[in-house]
Design a protein around this motif. Structure first.
Motif, short mmCIF file in Angstrom:
data_model
loop_
_atom_site.label_atom_id
_atom_site.label_comp_id
_atom_site.label_asym_id
_atom_site.label_seq_id
_atom_site.Cartn_x
_atom_site.Cartn_y
_atom_site.Cartn_z
N GLY A 134 0.68 -1.16 0.04
CA GLY A 134 -0.27 -0.02 -0.08
C GLY A 134 0.75 1.24 -0.03
O GLY A 134 1.98 1.21 -0.13
N PRO A 135 0.23 2.55 0.13
CA PRO A 135 1.03 3.70 0.06
C PRO A 135 1.45 4.12 1.27
O PRO A 135 2.28 5.05 1.46
CB PRO A 135 0.09 4.56 -0.88
CG PRO A 135 -1.60 4.02 -0.21
CD PRO A 135 -1.37 2.54 0.07
N GLY A 136 0.64 3.70 2.41
CA GLY A 136 1.00 4.26 3.98
C GLY A 136 0.18 5.78 3.91
O GLY A 136 -0.52 5.94 2.85
N VAL A 137 0.45 6.54 4.69
CA VAL A 137 -0.29 8.00 4.63
C VAL A 137 0.55 9.12 4.46
O VAL A 137 -0.10 10.19 4.66
CB VAL A 137 -0.80 7.99 6.49
CG1 VAL A 137 -1.71 6.99 6.64
CG2 VAL A 137 0.27 7.94 7.22
N LYS A 138 1.80 9.05 4.17
CA LYS A 138 2.61 9.92 3.56
C LYS A 138 2.65 10.26 2.13
O LYS A 138 2.95 9.24 1.51
CB LYS A 138 4.18 9.94 4.04
CG LYS A 138 4.12 9.62 5.64
CD LYS A 138 5.60 9.65 6.28
CE LYS A 138 5.55 9.62 7.75
NZ LYS A 138 6.93 9.64 8.21
N LEU A 139 2.51 11.49 1.67
CA LEU A 139 2.35 11.59 0.22
C LEU A 139 3.59 12.56 -0.38
O LEU A 139 3.76 13.51 0.34
CB LEU A 139 1.11 12.68 -0.12
CG LEU A 139 -0.39 11.79 0.38
CD1 LEU A 139 -1.42 12.77 0.08
CD2 LEU A 139 -0.49 10.56 -0.30
N PRO A 140 4.43 12.00 -1.20
CA PRO A 140 5.35 12.56 -1.50
C PRO A 140 5.33 14.02 -2.36
O PRO A 140 5.93 14.83 -2.40
CB PRO A 140 6.44 11.50 -2.59
CG PRO A 140 5.16 10.72 -2.86
CD PRO A 140 4.27 10.80 -1.80
N SER A 141 4.10 13.73 -3.31
CA SER A 141 3.73 15.29 -3.89
C SER A 141 3.49 16.40 -2.84
O SER A 141 3.58 17.41 -3.43
CB SER A 141 2.68 14.98 -4.75
OG SER A 141 2.88 14.05 -5.87
N LEU A 142 3.13 15.91 -1.85
CA LEU A 142 2.99 17.08 -0.68
C LEU A 142 4.23 17.25 0.10
O LEU A 142 4.10 18.11 1.17
CB LEU A 142 1.82 16.73 0.12
CG LEU A 142 0.51 16.75 -0.33
CD1 LEU A 142 -0.70 16.35 0.45
CD2 LEU A 142 0.03 18.09 -1.26
N GLY A 143 5.25 16.56 0.03
CA GLY A 143 6.67 16.68 0.69
C GLY A 143 6.64 16.20 1.89
O GLY A 143 7.54 16.41 2.68
N GLN A 144 5.70 15.08 2.10
CA GLN A 144 5.63 14.39 3.29
C GLN A 144 6.50 13.41 3.66
O GLN A 144 7.07 12.97 4.64
CB GLN A 144 4.16 13.93 3.63
CG GLN A 144 3.21 15.12 3.64
CD GLN A 144 1.81 14.40 3.57
OE1 GLN A 144 1.53 13.48 3.28
NE2 GLN A 144 0.83 15.21 4.03
N ILE A 145 7.34 13.05 2.49
CA ILE A 145 8.29 11.92 2.50
C ILE A 145 9.05 12.04 1.08
O ILE A 145 8.34 12.69 0.21
CB ILE A 145 7.59 10.64 2.64
CG1 ILE A 145 8.61 9.66 2.76
CG2 ILE A 145 6.67 10.18 1.48
CD1 ILE A 145 8.15 8.11 3.10
#
Length: 614
Positions: A134-145
């Motif tokens: 799955g993706p987890g809860v962190k979104l790279p497009s938002l800079g969270q990871i």
């Protein structure tokens, strides 16, 4: 050697492959001892993946239940076996172990099912283990990871799944296409290092509002992801099969890849603090059967709230029905932001690429970049959108500055607020790759050429192929920039052959830039620059009809006064389009309709372009 990918291709010509149902809601119905949630003395209830090592028989029972329901694909209990999820329970170091255990359990379940004389269903059918991530809860497009952090985590999980015999990797419930890019690269790289060929199934979650969480619709997601090395694309979670229909129908009209759908048993209701899914097995199977009319659908199954009873009803419905071929044989020539899909071949032409977000070519943008004025740089981008651009060229090259840092900052800001696709304007491979790692859309790389020979050209083409980007090829080689039509065609052919035959870049992702030079230099050698470029455009469009042709149009008028430049650029663009130009890097706000230019000015501009005074 058995090849899962080839076997899948063979099977989906004849039958639908049934994906099993929910894992989480099935686990909720099991009696799990309290000690099964204890690891290193800590209670981590809620981390289902820990059960792979503390209570493996529970998950094995679930797999066997789905196999008895005639599922062809069983998903491993590894959805959250990725470091940024496991770190919430302080067990990120167990990524590989938990992923491997998940695949081992699924394989043991398959073996036990096939050997048990009391097993139900068709024992002669193909059964595949899909390593679920799955993706987890962190979104790279938002800079969270970061992209790299995700890549490393997915690599570790993929190694565990592949080492334990997973046949397929299923990247599911995805909310951010940049996350998927990272995961796809990680899985393919891990498989290659392990000398395995593992097909990747990608499944996004479309919310009730009609898009992924960040606002990406199914068409845009397909445009971005279809250029990556994946086997199939589809949807899961978020909605029931009824609400998924319009999105899967749209996907079926544009896809050259096999399509999957494994939806929820309707929308969840809150009953006693727990999610409850009310759609019965019969309802679920009946609604899903409408998908059988769609082109390209190959995989169908269940997600949250679905049980072995749902999957048995669905497998019964699908029995004996032959899937339809995909609507298209190959992807179309499109680029995309997170929010929009744009055809490279506009009707009418050309694709207008805004040139003002360019530190090299725009003093205003450069000063804003140096001042770190992101609001000002965003305003320039937004003005180009309003002016009618189809895409925005972004260049951050300036002497004495860190180009990588600048371009990633700009693109990270643009990707959230600029609705148009971006063109990554850079010539250093490390800068291009850094930009691609923060851009979730499908971009154009501007550009590659042979000025430094094949090594650097190869490096940039490799990035285009790896990250699924289109690429501009500039007619420059080790000796010079091409001035004549003959040289432009010769250099274009050399680059095209290498890009297509060596790097396997699809012809429609190649955009030639045959270059043009100013007519105002005073040098007699430049007087024919316009007509040589136009002739090259004409010949290239004939020879490479699937590819596109672009120009930095304003180069033709360097040295002229501002008003004269507007006229020259506008007339030259008009002529170039008539010769076959399909894209243009321009200041869109400064391009005049030909009907708005005085006939005498048009005549004078054409005399210069066609070198009629010579």
């Amino acid at each position: 050697m058995y090849c899962t990918k080839e076997r899948l291709k063979e099977l989906i010509k004849k039958q639908y492959l049934i994906i099993d149902g929910a894992t989480g809601t099935e686990l909720q119905n099991k009696e799990i001892k309290k000690e099964s949630w204890i690891i290193n003395g800590n209670n981590i209830e809620g981390c289902n993946e820990i059960l792979n090592i503390t209570a493996p028989n529970i998950m094995k029972e679930i797999h066997i239940d789905y196999l008895n329901a005639n599922a062809n694909i069983i998903k491993t209990n590894s959805f959250g076996a990725i470091p940024w999820v496991l770190s919430e329970y302080n067990i990120a170091d167990k990524t590989y172990e938990l992923a491997k255990a998940a695949a081992l359990i699924a394989n043991e379940a398959r073996e036990e099912y096939l050997k048990n004389p009391n097993s139900k269903g068709d024992l002669n059918r193909d059964i595949f283990i899909a390593g679920s991530l799955g993706p987890g809860v962190k979104l790279p497009s938002l800079g969270q990871i970061t992209f790299d952090e995700m890549y490393e985590g997915y690599t570790e999980a993929a190694k565990g799944l592949i080492d334990a015999g997973a046949d397929i990797i299923l990247l599911e419930t995805s909310q951010d296409v940049l996350q998927l890019k990272s995961a796809v690269l990680a899985v393919n790289d891990a498989a290659k290092k392990l000398n395995k060929e593992i097909p990747i199934m990608v499944s996004v979650t479309i919310e009730k509002e009609g898009t992924m969480l960040l606002g990406t619709d199914i068409e845009t997601a397909y445009t971005i992801l279809s250029n990556l090395d994946i086997f199939s694309i589809g949807m899961n979670c978020g909605t029931g099969p009824d609400m998924a229909m319009r999105h899967i129908k749209k996907l079926s009209q544009i896809s050259s890849l096999p399509i999957s759908i494994h939806s929820n048993a309707g929308l969840p209701e809150n009953r006693g603090g727990k999610a409850y899914y009310s759609m019965t097995a019969e309802e679920f199977a009946d609604i899903n059967s409408s998908f059988f009319n769609l082109e390209g659908l190959a995989f169908i199954g269940g997600c949250c709230g679905t049980t072995p009873i749902h999957i048995k009803a669905l497998s019964d419905k699908a029995k004996g029905i032959k899937p339809k071929k995909t609507a298209l044989e190959k992807p179309m020539p499109y680029i995309a932001s997170l929010f929009n899909t744009v055809s490279i071949k506009q009707k009418p032409a050309p694709l207008m690429i805004g040139e003002r977000s360019n530190a090299t070519g725009s003093k205003i943008f450069r000063e804003l970049m140096i001042a770190d004025d992101m609001d000002g740089m965003l305003d320039i981008g937004i003005k180009q959108v309003k002016a009618g651009s189809h895409a925005i060229d972004v260049n951050a090259a300036w002497a004495g500055r860190d180009e990588t840092e600048d371009i990633t900052k700009i693109i990270s800001a643009y990707v959230k607020q600029i609705s148009l696709p971006l063109v990554i304007d850079a010539i250093k491979p490390n800068v291009i790759e850094a930009a691609l790692k923060v851009y979730g859309g499908k971009s154009i790389i501007n550009s590659a050429n042979m000025e430094q020979g094949e090594e650097k050209f190869d490096a940039i083409c490799s990035l285009a192929k790896r990250y699924g980007a289109s690429i501009m090829l500039l007619t420059i080689d080790e000796k010079s920039m091409a001035l004549t039509c003959e040289d432009k065609l010769r250099m274009a052919e050399r680059m095209y052959n290498r890009a297509v035959n060596v790097h396997k870049i699809l012809p429609h992702d190649i955009i030639f830039d045959p270059l043009t030079f100013t007519l105002a230099s005073g040098d007699e050698n430049s007087f024919s620059a316009g007509i040589e470029t136009l002739n090259a455009i004409k010949e290239l469009s004939k020879k490479y009809p699937e590819s596109s042709i672009s120009l930095g149009v304003s180069n033709i008028s360097f040295g002229l006064k501002e008003e004269a430049r507007k006229i020259m650029n506008s007339v030259f663009l008009y002529e170039a389009v008539n010769y076959g130009l399909t894209a243009a890097i321009v200041n869109v706000a400064q391009i005049l309709p030909i009907s708005k230019i005085d006939e005498k000015e048009i005549k004078l501009a054409k005399e210069l372009i066609y070198n009629k005074n010579n």
